[in-house]
Design an enzyme around this catalytic site. Structure first.
Site, PDB file in Angstrom:
ATOM      1  N   CYS A   1       9.492   1.772   3.548  1.00  0.00           N
ATOM      2  CA  CYS A   1      10.427   0.684   3.823  1.00  0.00           C
ATOM      3  C   CYS A   1      11.833   1.234   4.006  1.00  0.00           C
ATOM      4  O   CYS A   1      12.710   0.547   4.498  1.00  0.00           O
ATOM      5  CB  CYS A   1      10.411  -0.340   2.703  1.00  0.00           C
ATOM      6  SG  CYS A   1      11.104   0.290   1.192  1.00  0.00           S
TER       7      CYS A   1
ATOM      8  N   SER B   1       5.338  -6.978   3.371  1.00  0.00           N
ATOM      9  CA  SER B   1       5.962  -7.327   4.653  1.00  0.00           C
ATOM     10  C   SER B   1       6.724  -8.652   4.522  1.00  0.00           C
ATOM     11  O   SER B   1       6.440  -9.465   3.638  1.00  0.00           O
ATOM     12  CB  SER B   1       4.886  -7.427   5.731  1.00  0.00           C
ATOM     13  OG  SER B   1       3.876  -8.313   5.305  1.00  0.00           O
TER      14      SER B   1
ATOM     15  N   LYS C   1      -1.233  -7.160  -9.143  1.00  0.00           N
ATOM     16  CA  LYS C   1      -2.171  -7.271  -8.020  1.00  0.00           C
ATOM     17  C   LYS C   1      -1.731  -6.224  -6.999  1.00  0.00           C
ATOM     18  O   LYS C   1      -0.866  -6.463  -6.167  1.00  0.00           O
ATOM     19  CB  LYS C   1      -2.088  -8.692  -7.434  1.00  0.00           C
ATOM     20  CG  LYS C   1      -3.335  -9.178  -6.712  1.00  0.00           C
ATOM     21  CD  LYS C   1      -3.816  -8.293  -5.614  1.00  0.00           C
ATOM     22  CE  LYS C   1      -3.034  -8.428  -4.337  1.00  0.00           C
ATOM     23  NZ  LYS C   1      -3.416  -7.414  -3.308  1.00  0.00           N
TER      24      LYS C   1
ATOM     25  N   ARG D   1      -5.660  -1.629  -0.319  1.00  0.00           N
ATOM     26  CA  ARG D   1      -5.903  -0.417   0.496  1.00  0.00           C
ATOM     27  C   ARG D   1      -6.031   0.829  -0.378  1.00  0.00           C
ATOM     28  O   ARG D   1      -6.748   1.752  -0.055  1.00  0.00           O
ATOM     29  CB  ARG D   1      -4.741  -0.184   1.448  1.00  0.00           C
ATOM     30  CG  ARG D   1      -4.356  -1.376   2.268  1.00  0.00           C
ATOM     31  CD  ARG D   1      -4.989  -1.320   3.643  1.00  0.00           C
ATOM     32  NE  ARG D   1      -4.731  -2.558   4.335  1.00  0.00           N
ATOM     33  CZ  ARG D   1      -5.608  -3.559   4.445  1.00  0.00           C
ATOM     34  NH1 ARG D   1      -6.808  -3.445   3.921  1.00  0.00           N
ATOM     35  NH2 ARG D   1      -5.291  -4.660   5.078  1.00  0.00           N
TER      36      ARG D   1
ATOM     37  N   PHE E   1       0.811  -1.221   0.000  1.00  0.00           N
ATOM     38  CA  PHE E   1       0.000   0.000   0.000  1.00  0.00           C
ATOM     39  C   PHE E   1       0.842   1.268   0.000  1.00  0.00           C
ATOM     40  O   PHE E   1       0.374   2.336  -0.378  1.00  0.00           O
ATOM     41  CB  PHE E   1      -0.939   0.000   1.221  1.00  0.00           C
ATOM     42  CG  PHE E   1      -0.271   0.476   2.489  1.00  0.00           C
ATOM     43  CD1 PHE E   1      -0.171   1.838   2.767  1.00  0.00           C
ATOM     44  CD2 PHE E   1       0.313  -0.417   3.392  1.00  0.00           C
ATOM     45  CE1 PHE E   1       0.464   2.283   3.922  1.00  0.00           C
ATOM     46  CE2 PHE E   1       0.955   0.023   4.535  1.00  0.00           C
ATOM     47  CZ  PHE E   1       1.027   1.382   4.797  1.00  0.00           C
TER      48      PHE E   1
HETATM   49  P1  NAD Z   1       1.544  -6.593   3.080  1.00  0.00           P
HETATM   50  O1  NAD Z   1       2.544  -7.668   3.194  1.00  0.00           O
HETATM   51  O2  NAD Z   1       0.412  -6.563   4.035  1.00  0.00           O
HETATM   52  O3  NAD Z   1       0.858  -6.635   1.616  1.00  0.00           O
HETATM   53  C1  NAD Z   1       1.630  -6.663   0.435  1.00  0.00           C
HETATM   54  C2  NAD Z   1       0.841  -7.368  -0.647  1.00  0.00           C
HETATM   55  O4  NAD Z   1       0.613  -8.726  -0.249  1.00  0.00           O
HETATM   56  C3  NAD Z   1      -0.530  -6.744  -0.901  1.00  0.00           C
HETATM   57  O5  NAD Z   1      -0.775  -6.730  -2.278  1.00  0.00           O
HETATM   58  C4  NAD Z   1      -1.475  -7.682  -0.173  1.00  0.00           C
HETATM   59  O6  NAD Z   1      -2.750  -7.748  -0.753  1.00  0.00           O
HETATM   60  C5  NAD Z   1      -0.780  -9.020  -0.273  1.00  0.00           C
HETATM   61  N1  NAD Z   1      -1.056  -9.899   0.871  1.00  0.00           N
HETATM   62  C6  NAD Z   1      -1.364  -9.523   2.144  1.00  0.00           C
HETATM   63  N2  NAD Z   1      -1.550 -10.610   2.913  1.00  0.00           N
HETATM   64  C7  NAD Z   1      -1.349 -11.687   2.139  1.00  0.00           C
HETATM   65  C8  NAD Z   1      -1.383 -13.102   2.371  1.00  0.00           C
HETATM   66  N3  NAD Z   1      -1.659 -13.603   3.562  1.00  0.00           N
HETATM   67  N4  NAD Z   1      -1.115 -13.924   1.346  1.00  0.00           N
HETATM   68  C9  NAD Z   1      -0.817 -13.427   0.124  1.00  0.00           C
HETATM   69  N5  NAD Z   1      -0.779 -12.110  -0.147  1.00  0.00           N
HETATM   70  C10 NAD Z   1      -1.033 -11.241   0.835  1.00  0.00           C
HETATM   71  O7  NAD Z   1       2.335  -5.196   3.094  1.00  0.00           O
HETATM   72  P2  NAD Z   1       1.748  -3.726   3.162  1.00  0.00           P
HETATM   73  O8  NAD Z   1       1.229  -3.468   4.530  1.00  0.00           O
HETATM   74  O9  NAD Z   1       0.846  -3.452   2.004  1.00  0.00           O
HETATM   75  O10 NAD Z   1       3.078  -2.869   2.915  1.00  0.00           O
HETATM   76  C11 NAD Z   1       3.971  -2.530   3.929  1.00  0.00           C
HETATM   77  C12 NAD Z   1       5.160  -3.473   3.965  1.00  0.00           C
HETATM   78  O11 NAD Z   1       5.843  -3.447   2.725  1.00  0.00           O
HETATM   79  C13 NAD Z   1       6.200  -3.045   4.993  1.00  0.00           C
HETATM   80  O12 NAD Z   1       6.685  -4.194   5.637  1.00  0.00           O
HETATM   81  C14 NAD Z   1       7.292  -2.394   4.157  1.00  0.00           C
HETATM   82  O13 NAD Z   1       8.565  -2.398   4.735  1.00  0.00           O
HETATM   83  C15 NAD Z   1       7.237  -3.253   2.938  1.00  0.00           C
HETATM   84  N6  NAD Z   1       7.844  -2.581   1.800  1.00  0.00           N
HETATM   85  C16 NAD Z   1       9.056  -3.057   1.363  1.00  0.00           C
HETATM   86  C17 NAD Z   1       9.681  -2.436   0.303  1.00  0.00           C
HETATM   87  C18 NAD Z   1      10.994  -2.954  -0.200  1.00  0.00           C
HETATM   88  O14 NAD Z   1      11.349  -2.663  -1.343  1.00  0.00           O
HETATM   89  N7  NAD Z   1      11.736  -3.707   0.586  1.00  0.00           N
HETATM   90  C19 NAD Z   1       9.085  -1.338  -0.323  1.00  0.00           C
HETATM   91  C20 NAD Z   1       7.856  -0.893   0.151  1.00  0.00           C
HETATM   92  C21 NAD Z   1       7.247  -1.532   1.212  1.00  0.00           C
END
Ligand code: NAD
Length: 498
Positions: A281, A226, A173, A177, A149
């Protein structure tokens, strides 16, 4: 109520699963739209549509594919302000920051405009008698991206622009949010001349992700989110024979050396710790002053700055940061602050009770500042993803290098110092993927690659830059012998061409 569907075959289509997610206005806490959550059959339709469109796109010469990228750049500039407002309204980041989100995405599209050059292969003439050797890069077919998000423009563009430029079809995908900007990106690509089916967007949750992970037609998956989900996506995608790269969470440290310019360091910590309400991140969530005197000075300077942060609705041009994306995240961040207090960290500035007048149900939290945080505490070990900065005091430089190096995350790290020797030594030894020297958020530019180490990334290639071309293509190597008349008889040993 506005309903957001999917984008398949060049247009928005309604969701048919009967399941919907809430898209909030983080300023008010109200639901502003419903987003369709795709079921398996809808995702499969998007994949089939992408698969049908991909061969003709791959056969389109790279300079024509680049022209679509150039046209897209024009269109995104035309719509820049509308996109920034839309992004901000669903995410909650202030508009200036939303502009940065789009801009960092645009830069990867600019990189992808160089695709005719980037996809060039190698050639060796006369590698043997009449033998020429060459390699070429070919697209994988249908590839997918699953995005978080917190950067709803930048990360979808980081994923889809290089993939599409390489001749793949892409199924995105995005986060459920804040899905509106990814949908607009798909529309703009169609307007730019991208054939329908080359970029499909399926909105959804785990069901959509799981479908992408197991479908044989999807050849590669790029994920950002995450770490727990990143690890799951990596393991499942690999088990199903896909090429997978997953980028996860972070705990970015900023080391402040005794000789640092303290005011510069404080400015940097405030921006990198609290900008975008800490939902980055690459946010700095741990400050590591070296030596007691440095720590005391730093903390003394930080307190009034954190207390003075201006928190406002995302539309407020004067605000430093806006609300968190959801109430759920707000409660989680408050919970982390409670846990820090319970574990004995010293809460110097407490933003938990912050209420914004006129926006009492918005997802706002004031800046929080902890001192005397230690590595065994939950607030140190885990990613908070809110406006909470922890000060961990290091007694000397060696301890300061060890802290980020031993942390399970390894996304970004920074050192503030006037000592070139220390800076160089730190960059060399620290066990983290991206390093800043007197620079708090070292997100590399589009023509370098972006990626953390340890539990911040799973897979072996980074995002954007040259790695993205490697990730989204496969290499074919051809050994050819001309003229056809050359005869060397039957060879029973491995050809060596010596
Ligand atoms: P999230 O893990 O909740 O969601 C990421 C994606 O995974 C979304 O598209 C979501 O729909 C999907 N998802 C959620 N739960 C799932 C499940 N159980 N099974 C399969 N898919 C699922 O992350 P978020 O809250 O949207 O984003 C924040 C996180 O992203 C933070 O941990 C941040 O550090 C990380 N982030 C990392 C980078 C990087 O390049 N390292 C960049 C941006 C954000």
């Amino acid at each position: 109520m506005r309903e957001i569907g999917h984008f398949i075959g060049g247009k928005e289509v309604k969701g048919t699963s009967g399941r919907f997610g809430d898209v909030f206005d983080p300023n008010t806490g109200e639901v502003q739209a419903k987003v369709a959550l795709a079921d398996r059959s809808e995702v499969e339709r998007a994949i089939a549509d992408a698969e049908a469109a991909q061969p003709a796109w791959a056969a389109t010469n790279p300079q024509r594919r680049a022209r679509v990228m150039f046209k897209f750049l024009e269109l995104i500039q035309r719509d820049f302000e509308n996109l920034a407002r839309l992004l901000s309204s669903e995410h909650g980041k202030v508009i200036a920051d939303a502009r940065g989100d789009i801009q960092r995405g645009i830069e990867v599209v600019e990189f992808a405009c160089g695709i005719p050059h980037l996809m060039k292969g190698e050639y060796t003439e006369s590698a043997g008698p009449g033998i020429d050797l060459y390699s070429m890069r070919q697209p994988l077919g249908v590839v997918a991206g699953i995005t978080p998000f917190n950067f709803p423009a930048m990360i979808p563009l980081w994923k889809c622009a290089p993939a599409i430029a390489c001749g793949n079809a892409f199924v995105l995908k995005p986060s459920e949010r804040d899905p509106s900007v990814p949908m607009r990106i798909a529309e703009l690509f169609i307007e730019a001349g991208l054939p329908p089916g080359i970029l499909n967007v399926v909105n959804g949750d785990k069901e959509a992700v799981d479908t992408l992970l197991v479908d044989k037609r999807v050849k590669a998956i790029g994920f950002v989110g995450s770490s727990a989900i990143a690890e799951y996506v990596y393991a499942t995608g690999c088990a199903h024979g896909k090429r997978v790269q997953c980028f996860g969470g972070a705990k970015n440290h900023m080391i402040v050396m005794p000789d640092a310019d303290m005011d510069q360091a404080v400015d940097a910590l405030i921006g990198a710790g609290y900008g975008s309400a800490g939902e980055r991140c690459m946010a700095v969530s741990v400050a590591v002053p070296v030596g007691r005197k440095t720590a005391d000075t730093l903390v003394e300077k930080l307190i009034p700055r954190v207390e003075g942060l201006r928190i406002g609705p995302s539309t407020d041009a004067q605000a430093d940061y806006g609300p968190l994306v959801t109430r759920e995240l707000l409660e989680k961040v408050r919970g982390y602050v409670d846990s820090g207090v319970r574990e004995g960290a010293k809460l110097l500035v407490d933003g938990r009770g912050f209420k914004l007048q006129g926006y009492e149900n918005g997802h706002f939290i004031g800046g929080c500042l902890f001192d005397e945080v230690t590595p065994d505490m939950k607030i140190y070990k885990e990613e908070i993803f809110g406006p909470v900065l922890s000060v961990v005091r290091a007694k000397d430089y060696e301890e300061a290098v060890r802290l980020p190096s031993e942390h399970e995350y390894g996304n970004g790290v920074a050192i503030f110092t006037r000592d070139g020797d220390a800076a160089r030594d730190f960059a060399d030894r620290v066990n983290v993927g991206m390093v800043g020297i007197n620079f708090a958020i070292p997100v590399p530019l589009a023509y370098y690659t972006f990626g953390g180490w340890k539990r911040s990334a799973f897979g072996d290639l980074n995002q954007h830059g040259p790695d993205s071309i490697r990730f989204y293509t496969k290499t074919k190597t051809v050994t050819s012998r001309w003229p056809s008349g050359i005869r060397s008889g039957s060879e029973f040993v491995i050809p060596t061409m010596k």
